[in-house]
Design a protein around this motif. Structure first.
Motif, PDB file in Angstrom:
ATOM      1  N   MET A   1       0.856  -1.163   0.000  1.00  0.00           N
ATOM      2  CA  MET A   1       0.000   0.000   0.000  1.00  0.00           C
ATOM      3  C   MET A   1       0.902   1.226   0.000  1.00  0.00           C
ATOM      4  O   MET A   1       1.768   1.368   0.857  1.00  0.00           O
ATOM      5  CB  MET A   1      -0.912  -0.032   1.236  1.00  0.00           C
ATOM      6  N   VAL A   2       0.688   2.106  -0.971  1.00  0.00           N
ATOM      7  CA  VAL A   2       1.465   3.331  -1.074  1.00  0.00           C
ATOM      8  C   VAL A   2       0.555   4.513  -0.740  1.00  0.00           C
ATOM      9  O   VAL A   2      -0.478   4.708  -1.366  1.00  0.00           O
ATOM     10  CB  VAL A   2       2.056   3.522  -2.487  1.00  0.00           C
ATOM     11  N   LEU A   3       0.951   5.288   0.268  1.00  0.00           N
ATOM     12  CA  LEU A   3       0.213   6.484   0.661  1.00  0.00           C
ATOM     13  C   LEU A   3       0.891   7.698   0.059  1.00  0.00           C
ATOM     14  O   LEU A   3       2.124   7.747  -0.047  1.00  0.00           O
ATOM     15  CB  LEU A   3       0.200   6.632   2.181  1.00  0.00           C
ATOM     16  N   SER A   4       0.084   8.689  -0.316  1.00  0.00           N
ATOM     17  CA  SER A   4       0.659   9.939  -0.796  1.00  0.00           C
ATOM     18  C   SER A   4      -0.225  11.097  -0.371  1.00  0.00           C
ATOM     19  O   SER A   4      -1.384  10.909   0.000  1.00  0.00           O
ATOM     20  CB  SER A   4       0.795   9.926  -2.318  1.00  0.00           C
ATOM     21  N   ASN A   5       0.361  12.283  -0.431  1.00  0.00           N
ATOM     22  CA  ASN A   5      -0.395  13.503  -0.171  1.00  0.00           C
ATOM     23  C   ASN A   5       0.271  14.641  -0.912  1.00  0.00           C
ATOM     24  O   ASN A   5       1.322  14.452  -1.540  1.00  0.00           O
ATOM     25  CB  ASN A   5      -0.528  13.790   1.334  1.00  0.00           C
ATOM     26  N   GLY A  26       4.888   7.480  -0.849  1.00  0.00           N
ATOM     27  CA  GLY A  26       5.408   7.769  -2.178  1.00  0.00           C
ATOM     28  C   GLY A  26       4.822   9.057  -2.701  1.00  0.00           C
ATOM     29  O   GLY A  26       4.022   9.716  -2.032  1.00  0.00           O
ATOM     30  N   THR A  27       5.184   9.381  -3.908  1.00  0.00           N
ATOM     31  CA  THR A  27       4.619  10.552  -4.562  1.00  0.00           C
ATOM     32  C   THR A  27       3.212  10.228  -5.031  1.00  0.00           C
ATOM     33  O   THR A  27       2.799   9.053  -5.065  1.00  0.00           O
ATOM     34  CB  THR A  27       5.462  10.963  -5.773  1.00  0.00           C
ATOM     35  N   VAL A  28       2.477  11.239  -5.424  1.00  0.00           N
ATOM     36  CA  VAL A  28       1.133  11.023  -5.978  1.00  0.00           C
ATOM     37  C   VAL A  28       1.227  10.119  -7.201  1.00  0.00           C
ATOM     38  O   VAL A  28       0.428   9.185  -7.362  1.00  0.00           O
ATOM     39  CB  VAL A  28       0.454  12.368  -6.309  1.00  0.00           C
ATOM     40  N   ALA A  29       2.204  10.364  -8.055  1.00  0.00           N
ATOM     41  CA  ALA A  29       2.362   9.542  -9.263  1.00  0.00           C
ATOM     42  C   ALA A  29       2.642   8.086  -8.910  1.00  0.00           C
ATOM     43  O   ALA A  29       2.120   7.175  -9.560  1.00  0.00           O
ATOM     44  CB  ALA A  29       3.470  10.111 -10.140  1.00  0.00           C
ATOM     45  N   GLN A  30       3.449   7.853  -7.880  1.00  0.00           N
ATOM     46  CA  GLN A  30       3.727   6.478  -7.467  1.00  0.00           C
ATOM     47  C   GLN A  30       2.473   5.806  -6.913  1.00  0.00           C
ATOM     48  O   GLN A  30       2.181   4.655  -7.238  1.00  0.00           O
ATOM     49  CB  GLN A  30       4.843   6.460  -6.422  1.00  0.00           C
ATOM     50  N   ALA A  31       1.720   6.495  -6.078  1.00  0.00           N
ATOM     51  CA  ALA A  31       0.491   5.927  -5.516  1.00  0.00           C
ATOM     52  C   ALA A  31      -0.534   5.644  -6.606  1.00  0.00           C
ATOM     53  O   ALA A  31      -1.269   4.657  -6.545  1.00  0.00           O
ATOM     54  CB  ALA A  31      -0.086   6.865  -4.463  1.00  0.00           C
ATOM     55  N   ALA A  32      -0.581   6.492  -7.620  1.00  0.00           N
ATOM     56  CA  ALA A  32      -1.562   6.342  -8.693  1.00  0.00           C
ATOM     57  C   ALA A  32      -1.280   5.138  -9.587  1.00  0.00           C
ATOM     58  O   ALA A  32      -2.124   4.768 -10.399  1.00  0.00           O
ATOM     59  CB  ALA A  32      -1.622   7.615  -9.533  1.00  0.00           C
ATOM     60  N   GLN A  33      -0.133   4.496  -9.429  1.00  0.00           N
ATOM     61  CA  GLN A  33       0.194   3.314 -10.230  1.00  0.00           C
ATOM     62  C   GLN A  33      -0.390   2.026  -9.653  1.00  0.00           C
ATOM     63  O   GLN A  33      -0.327   0.979 -10.288  1.00  0.00           O
ATOM     64  CB  GLN A  33       1.716   3.184 -10.381  1.00  0.00           C
ATOM     65  N   ALA A  34      -0.975   2.093  -8.473  1.00  0.00           N
ATOM     66  CA  ALA A  34      -1.567   0.899  -7.856  1.00  0.00           C
ATOM     67  C   ALA A  34      -2.756   0.410  -8.676  1.00  0.00           C
ATOM     68  O   ALA A  34      -3.379   1.170  -9.421  1.00  0.00           O
ATOM     69  CB  ALA A  34      -2.000   1.217  -6.429  1.00  0.00           C
ATOM     70  N   ASP A  35      -3.087  -0.854  -8.517  1.00  0.00           N
ATOM     71  CA  ASP A  35      -4.243  -1.415  -9.222  1.00  0.00           C
ATOM     72  C   ASP A  35      -5.542  -0.770  -8.765  1.00  0.00           C
ATOM     73  O   ASP A  35      -6.471  -0.603  -9.549  1.00  0.00           O
ATOM     74  CB  ASP A  35      -4.322  -2.926  -9.007  1.00  0.00           C
TER      75      ASP A  35
END
Length: 176
Positions: A1-5, A26-35
């Motif tokens: 689970m990647v959290l971002s803000n 992570g960054t927003v871009a990293q979190a947005a890569q989750a399924d």
């Protein structure tokens, strides 16, 4: 689970530590890569939160927002015309399979275990993609919630709107 803000990964250190070893920042871009991505920002911050992200390529975006803003200390609904907030979000997230969920519930009631002696906490959800809804239903069930599909983003979303939706703030348990 990647959290971002919006403030960056370094501001999430305490939250990640509290959640345990499966959580990271992570960054927003990293979190947005989750399924499956949960969008949990104030509605007026949605365009900024989704700006600059690449095509979602079929990933699931769960919209947990409510369409209101704070004016003079009072919550006021936003007029989106004939669209629901999730339909607007879908237009801002090309390629996303948008699911509307969790916006009807008070966080304090869903924070503890969704399983109770009398049944499981119901979570209403809506979406236009059948496969995404099937996947999301399974995730909710795995977490212990009682998932209830209320239709597509337009009609189901209207049922869950904080301004006049009959399912808003309706906390119920489903007996199994």
């Amino acid at each position: 689970m990647v959290l971002s803000n919006s403030r960056g990964p370094s501001t999430l250190t305490d939250t990640v530590a509290e959640l345990g070893p499966l959580a990271s920042a992570g960054t927003v871009a990293q979190a947005a890569q989750a399924d499956i991505v949960f969008l949990a920002v104030g509605y007026l911050d949605v365009p900024r939160a989704l700006a600059g992200l690449p095509d979602w390529d079929g990933r699931v975006l769960v919209d947990t927002t409510n369409q209101f803003h704070l004016t003079d200390g009072q919550y006021a609904p936003l007029d989106l015309g004939d669209q629901t907030g999730s339909e607007v979000i879908a237009a801002l997230a090309p390629g996303a399979r948008v699911i509307k969920a969790f916006n009807t519930l008070y966080a304090a009631y869903i924070e503890p275990d969704p399983r109770h002696d009398a049944g499981r906490q119901v979570v209403f959800y809506a979406g236009d993609d059948t496969d995404a809804k099937t996947t999301f239903h399974g995730v909710l069930d795995q977490f212990g919630f009682a998932p209830i599909d209320v239709g597509g983003l337009h009609d189901g979303g209207r049922l869950m709107q904080v301004n006049g939706g009959p399912l808003s703030a309706l906390h119920i348990l489903k007996q199994d």
